[in-house]
Design a protein around this motif. Structure first.
Motif, short mmCIF file in Angstrom:
data_model
loop_
_atom_site.label_atom_id
_atom_site.label_comp_id
_atom_site.label_asym_id
_atom_site.label_seq_id
_atom_site.Cartn_x
_atom_site.Cartn_y
_atom_site.Cartn_z
N LEU A 200 0.84 -1.20 0.00
CA LEU A 200 0.00 0.00 0.00
C LEU A 200 0.88 1.25 0.00
CD1 LEU A 200 -2.73 -0.79 2.69
CD2 LEU A 200 -2.96 -0.89 0.21
N ASP A 201 0.50 2.22 -0.81
CA ASP A 201 1.21 3.49 -0.82
C ASP A 201 0.22 4.59 -1.20
OD1 ASP A 201 0.84 3.17 -3.53
OD2 ASP A 201 2.95 2.90 -4.03
N ASP A 202 0.74 5.79 -1.43
CA ASP A 202 -0.16 6.91 -1.76
C ASP A 202 -1.00 6.62 -3.00
OD1 ASP A 202 0.65 8.54 0.32
OD2 ASP A 202 2.28 9.43 -0.82
N ALA A 203 -0.35 6.03 -4.01
CA ALA A 203 -1.05 5.81 -5.29
C ALA A 203 -2.19 4.81 -5.11
CB ALA A 203 -0.06 5.31 -6.34
N ILE A 204 -1.91 3.73 -4.36
CA ILE A 204 -2.93 2.68 -4.20
C ILE A 204 -4.08 3.18 -3.32
CG2 ILE A 204 -3.37 0.37 -3.26
CD1 ILE A 204 -0.39 -0.26 -4.02
N LEU A 205 -3.71 3.80 -2.21
CA LEU A 205 -4.77 4.31 -1.33
C LEU A 205 -5.58 5.40 -2.03
CD1 LEU A 205 -2.84 4.30 2.05
CD2 LEU A 205 -4.70 2.78 1.37
N GLY A 206 -4.89 6.23 -2.82
CA GLY A 206 -5.58 7.27 -3.57
C GLY A 206 -6.59 6.66 -4.53
N ALA A 207 -6.18 5.56 -5.18
CA ALA A 207 -7.09 4.89 -6.12
C ALA A 207 -8.30 4.31 -5.39
CB ALA A 207 -6.34 3.79 -6.87
N PHE A 208 -8.03 3.64 -4.26
CA PHE A 208 -9.13 2.98 -3.54
C PHE A 208 -10.14 4.00 -3.01
CE2 PHE A 208 -6.50 -1.02 -2.08
CZ PHE A 208 -6.42 -1.44 -3.39
N PHE A 209 -9.65 5.15 -2.56
CA PHE A 209 -10.54 6.09 -1.88
C PHE A 209 -11.08 7.21 -2.78
CE2 PHE A 209 -8.34 4.05 1.71
CZ PHE A 209 -9.46 3.60 2.39
N THR A 210 -10.73 7.17 -4.05
CA THR A 210 -11.30 8.15 -5.00
C THR A 210 -12.54 7.52 -5.62
OG1 THR A 210 -9.12 9.05 -5.47
CG2 THR A 210 -10.83 9.46 -7.11
N PRO A 211 -13.66 8.25 -5.64
CA PRO A 211 -14.86 7.68 -6.27
C PRO A 211 -14.56 7.23 -7.70
CG PRO A 211 -15.38 9.73 -5.13
CD PRO A 211 -13.89 9.60 -5.10
N ALA A 212 -15.15 6.10 -8.10
CA ALA A 212 -14.81 5.46 -9.38
C ALA A 212 -14.86 6.44 -10.55
CB ALA A 212 -15.76 4.28 -9.62
N GLU A 213 -15.87 7.31 -10.56
CA GLU A 213 -16.04 8.18 -11.73
C GLU A 213 -15.03 9.32 -11.75
OE1 GLU A 213 -18.18 7.56 -9.31
OE2 GLU A 213 -18.67 9.46 -8.36
N GLN A 214 -14.30 9.49 -10.65
CA GLN A 214 -13.30 10.58 -10.62
C GLN A 214 -11.87 10.06 -10.74
OE1 GLN A 214 -14.01 12.92 -7.03
NE2 GLN A 214 -16.19 12.90 -7.45
N ARG A 215 -11.69 8.75 -10.92
CA ARG A 215 -10.32 8.21 -10.94
C ARG A 215 -9.58 8.56 -12.22
NH1 ARG A 215 -12.59 2.75 -8.66
NH2 ARG A 215 -12.45 3.23 -6.44
N THR A 216 -8.28 8.79 -12.07
CA THR A 216 -7.41 8.97 -13.24
C THR A 216 -7.24 7.60 -13.89
OG1 THR A 216 -5.42 8.44 -11.99
CG2 THR A 216 -6.10 10.77 -12.01
N ILE B 293 -7.65 -6.97 -1.21
CA ILE B 293 -9.04 -7.48 -1.23
C ILE B 293 -9.92 -6.84 -0.14
CG2 ILE B 293 -8.47 -9.68 -2.36
CD1 ILE B 293 -8.86 -10.98 0.50
N ALA B 294 -9.32 -6.12 0.78
CA ALA B 294 -10.13 -5.46 1.83
C ALA B 294 -10.56 -4.09 1.32
CB ALA B 294 -9.31 -5.33 3.12
N ARG B 295 -11.76 -4.00 0.80
CA ARG B 295 -12.23 -2.74 0.19
C ARG B 295 -13.59 -2.37 0.77
NH1 ARG B 295 -10.76 -1.80 -5.12
NH2 ARG B 295 -11.98 0.11 -4.87
N ALA B 296 -13.64 -1.18 1.41
CA ALA B 296 -14.90 -0.70 1.99
C ALA B 296 -15.96 -0.58 0.90
CB ALA B 296 -14.67 0.66 2.65
N GLY B 297 -17.12 -1.08 1.20
CA GLY B 297 -18.23 -1.02 0.24
C GLY B 297 -18.21 -2.13 -0.78
N ILE B 298 -17.13 -2.91 -0.83
CA ILE B 298 -17.03 -4.00 -1.81
C ILE B 298 -16.92 -5.35 -1.09
CG2 ILE B 298 -15.76 -4.95 -3.79
CD1 ILE B 298 -14.80 -2.13 -4.43
N THR B 299 -15.97 -5.44 -0.16
CA THR B 299 -15.84 -6.71 0.57
C THR B 299 -16.25 -6.58 2.05
OG1 THR B 299 -13.47 -6.25 0.84
CG2 THR B 299 -14.11 -7.78 -0.94
#
Ligand SMILES: Cc1cc2nc3c(=O)[nH]c(=O)nc-3n(C[C@H](O)[C@H](O)[C@H](O)COP(=O)(O)O)c2cc1C
Length: 198
Positions: free
Chosen positions: A51-67, A112-118
């Motif tokens: 886990l790093d900034d990029a991964i956490l940023g991806a997980f916590f950015t709403p899907a429609e706003q992801r780069t 695999i631990a994702r809020a709202g998914i798992t």
């Protein structure tokens, strides 16, 4: 048709005792579930990043706003979750390294631990969303810790898997693998006896 997901988490590509034993357990499960499909997730051959900034940023950015980069990271996590959700039976090889699980297995758990998914939080507390699975964990350890306060793996794995909804977890321990040839043989024999009884 039964789908078995085998997760190999040893750091070694050759000679890993946990991998040897989970291979045997999967074969046994195939015998009792003729026609079962086996999917192997080899975390040593295809490592996941920490886990790093990029991964956490991806997980916590709403899907429609992801780069595009964040979309690729989230898609990798969601593909692993889809693979997990598609399985009826999950077989995890869990070596003990430095009193914990392997970092390979930890990075998998982080993916695999994702809020709202798992899992999700409700008014009643956390709720796991990966349900209806049978999980087997085969540990491989140099020393003997089962039933002592030094067994750091069993409670942790029960907590983590249970948090995601996987509450039907059976453990098979191969312990004492570094305590001489006789102890190692006895450890493998005991684990194989437990595999035969599955
Ligand atoms: C880096 C490393 C750290 C280890 N740390 C522990 C430990 O903390 N406790 C223990 O009982 N055995 C320890 N061992 C022994 C392993 O648990 C044992 O070799 C086991 O077979 C590892 O699983 P594997 O064969 O699937 O890699 C360690 C082994 C390695 C290579």
């Amino acid at each position: 048709m039964t789908t078995i997901l085998q997760i190999n988490s040893a750091a070694r590509s050759q000679g890993a005792q946990s991998t040897l034993l989970v291979n045997e357990l999967t074969e046994k499960l195939q015998q009792s579930n003729p026609g079962a499909q086996v999917v192997t997730r080899n975390l040593q051959a295809e490592p996941l990043p920490h886990l790093d900034d990029a991964i956490l940023g991806a997980f916590f950015t709403p899907a429609e706003q992801r780069t595009p980069e964040q979309q690729a990271i989230a898609a990798r996590s969601e593909a692993l979750i889809a693979e997990l959700q598609a399985a009826d039976v999950i077989v995890i090889g869990a070596p003990m390294y430095n009193f914990g699980i392997s970092s390979q297995l930890k990075t998998y758990f982080d993916f695999i631990a994702r809020a709202g998914i798992t899992f999700q939080y409700t008014a009643n507390g956390p709720e796991g969303l990966v349900t209806g699975k049978k999980v087997y964990v085969v540990t491989a350890r140099g020393g003997k810790y089962h039933g002592t306060p030094h067994d750091s793996q069993t409670p942790y794995l029960k907590s983590f898997l249970g948090f995601l909804g996987m509450t039907d977890v059976s453990f098979i321990h191969a312990e004492g693998l570094a305590m001489g040839a006789d102890a190692a043989s006895a450890a493998l024999a005991s684990a194989r006896q437990a595999i035969a009884a599955v």
